[in-house]
Design a protein around this motif. Structure first.
Motif, PDB file in Angstrom:
ATOM      1  N   GLN A 161       0.807  -1.222   0.000  1.00 55.43           N
ATOM      2  CA  GLN A 161       0.000   0.000   0.000  1.00 55.43           C
ATOM      3  C   GLN A 161       0.838   1.268   0.000  1.00 55.43           C
ATOM      4  O   GLN A 161       0.401   2.305  -0.508  1.00 55.43           O
ATOM      5  CB  GLN A 161      -0.965   0.002   1.193  1.00 55.43           C
ATOM      6  CG  GLN A 161      -2.088  -1.004   1.040  1.00 55.43           C
ATOM      7  CD  GLN A 161      -3.377  -0.552   1.703  1.00 55.43           C
ATOM      8  OE1 GLN A 161      -3.842   0.556   1.479  1.00 55.43           O
ATOM      9  NE2 GLN A 161      -3.953  -1.415   2.522  1.00 55.43           N
ATOM     10  N   ASN A 162       2.043   1.235   0.540  1.00 50.94           N
ATOM     11  CA  ASN A 162       2.899   2.425   0.503  1.00 50.94           C
ATOM     12  C   ASN A 162       3.295   2.799  -0.921  1.00 50.94           C
ATOM     13  O   ASN A 162       3.695   3.936  -1.184  1.00 50.94           O
ATOM     14  CB  ASN A 162       4.165   2.199   1.331  1.00 50.94           C
ATOM     15  CG  ASN A 162       3.893   2.182   2.818  1.00 50.94           C
ATOM     16  OD1 ASN A 162       2.842   2.651   3.269  1.00 50.94           O
ATOM     17  ND2 ASN A 162       4.824   1.637   3.595  1.00 50.94           N
TER      18      ASN A 162
ATOM     19  N   GLN B 106      -1.005   2.558  -3.000  1.00 52.53           N
ATOM     20  CA  GLN B 106      -2.086   3.296  -2.331  1.00 52.53           C
ATOM     21  C   GLN B 106      -3.432   2.572  -2.318  1.00 52.53           C
ATOM     22  O   GLN B 106      -4.490   3.206  -2.219  1.00 52.53           O
ATOM     23  CB  GLN B 106      -2.278   4.689  -2.971  1.00 52.53           C
ATOM     24  CG  GLN B 106      -1.214   5.695  -2.582  1.00 52.53           C
ATOM     25  CD  GLN B 106       0.104   5.443  -3.299  1.00 52.53           C
ATOM     26  OE1 GLN B 106       0.125   5.358  -4.523  1.00 52.53           O
ATOM     27  NE2 GLN B 106       1.184   5.322  -2.555  1.00 52.53           N
ATOM     28  N   GLN B 107      -3.420   1.274  -2.410  1.00 52.19           N
ATOM     29  CA  GLN B 107      -4.651   0.492  -2.337  1.00 52.19           C
ATOM     30  C   GLN B 107      -4.280  -0.976  -2.151  1.00 52.19           C
ATOM     31  O   GLN B 107      -3.130  -1.362  -2.398  1.00 52.19           O
ATOM     32  CB  GLN B 107      -5.478   0.657  -3.618  1.00 52.19           C
ATOM     33  CG  GLN B 107      -4.749   0.221  -4.874  1.00 52.19           C
ATOM     34  CD  GLN B 107      -5.545   0.522  -6.127  1.00 52.19           C
ATOM     35  OE1 GLN B 107      -6.757   0.659  -6.081  1.00 52.19           O
ATOM     36  NE2 GLN B 107      -4.862   0.635  -7.249  1.00 52.19           N
TER      37      GLN B 107
END
Length: 383
Positions: A165-166, A169-170
């Motif tokens: 996710q970093n 972003q999902q």
């Protein structure tokens, strides 16, 4: 060490791992490399026998079909083979380099990722990173085995959809395959084809090289076999030239599906780059390797927009290509460049070989242009 021929090549190399040395007996660099390979082979058998790394020798003056099959253009050329697939060997050529190369096969090819810190370490270690999000990494194992030797490609696996996710972003797709490429920060692409081994390997092969490569005498043609090569020529120690190279990197992200990008260090390859016929440096040309033609513009391209416009013009056939190797003159220049890099440490041998090539071409030219059916003189015809 095994002598490989057209007759035994496929059967011999289908098992284990192979360093392939394509050489010519008369080549001084090949003569220097042979004892290094012999010592490396001996050391690997003692220090890393589990690696199953073998050495195969191909005499290109005899095995011309094998040489042509793998596009050999200079000697010695080293390649790596695994289960019938062959790629360029890009590692060092000292005994210790080959031993270290072998030892990597005693470690897992794919990093198991369990924490954000492990993901970050993987991203920071390689220019190109593939991460598989799935139950296991078996589907990409053969590909990883072949491509991890490039040194610039890293492979990770996780079953945790939230671990990336970093960077994305999902939550990740499951199963999902992600490509992260430096330019100059990690940007990602998602594999969107069927989750089948051959499809995945084709996609990863296309994306396995960094967006921006450092070209040398041996690798640039191999890197450019399926796409036109954008070749920047610059001095990477010069601040203005470094800024120019950063501009090319930015453009590379936009055009990576149409071109392969890289640069030649003009301080190392000052004579070799003369074939690109640039009037000033830093500069950029586009080379179509299969057709042996290149494209350049009369304008100087220094800004991102300038370079982008130039590449668009090439793609839309608005720039007339120039024949890099057409005609006798072009072939002589190409052969001369190859001879120079083969014999640059042996100037007398270089001079002798160059003279021999010129004489051969002159003889061919004389034979093919001479008129063997000499017409009768007019006075004789009238009688």
């Amino acid at each position: 060490m095994v002598d490989l021929t057209e007759a035994n090549f496929n059967e011999t190399t289908k098992e284990g791992r192979w360093i392939l040395d394509f050489y010519a007996p008369w080549c001084p660099h090949c003569q220097k490399l042979k004892p290094i390979l012999e010592n490396a082979h001996f050391n690997i058998q003692n220090e890393a026998p589990q690696a199953q790394l073998n050495f195969g020798l191909v005499d290109c003056t005899v095995e011309k079909e094998l040489s042509a099959r793998f596009g050999i253009q200079g000697y010695p050329t080293l390649k790596f083979a695994r289960k019938g697939k062959v790629i360029d060997y890009t590692g060092g050529r000292a005994v210790a380099d080959f031993v270290d190369f072998a030892k990597q096969f005693m470690r897992p090819a794919v990093r198991t990722l369990g924490t954000a810190q492990e993901v970050q370490e993987l991203m920071e270690s390689y220019a190109v990173v593939f991460v598989l999000v799935a139950e296991s990494y078996e589907v990409i194992e053969d590909f990883v085995e072949l491509w991890r030797i490039q040194g610039k490609v890293g492979f990770g696996w996780t079953s945790d959809r939230n671990l990336l996710q970093n960077y994305i972003q999902q939550p990740a797709n499951y199963p999902g395959l992600y490509l992260f490429n430096d330019n100059p920060v990690k940007k990602y692409e998602v594999y969107d084809r069927p989750f089948e081994k051959e499809e995945m390997e084709e996609w990863m092969t296309f994306n396995a090289y960094p967006l921006f490569n450092e070209y040398d005498f041996n690798n640039w043609r191999a890197l450019s076999s399926d796409r036109k090569a954008v070749i920047a020529v610059a001095d990477p120690t010069n601040n203005d030239h470094k800024a120019f190279l950063e501009t090319i990197k930015i453009v590379a992200a936009k055009f990576k599906d149409a071109f392969v990008f890289g640069y030649f260090d003009m301080t190392k390859y000052h004579r070799y780059i003369s074939q690109f016929r640039l009037e000033e440096y830093p500069g950029v040309v586009v080379f179509d390797v299969p057709k042996d033609i290149f494209y350049k513009s009369e304008r100087t391209h220094k800004t991102e927009q300038d370079v982008s416009d130039f590449l668009e013009a090439v793609l839309n056939d608005k720039i007339e290509p120039q024949g890099g190797g057409s005609g006798v003159g072009g072939k002589l220049q190409q052969i001369g460049d190859n001879l120079y890099w083969q014999f640059k440490d042996h100037p007398y041998l270089f001079g002798g070989m160059t003279l021999l090539v010129v004489l051969i071409f002159a003889l061919i030219f004389f034979i093919t242009t001479s008129d063997t059916d000499e017409p009768e003189p007019e006075s004789k015809k009238q009688k």
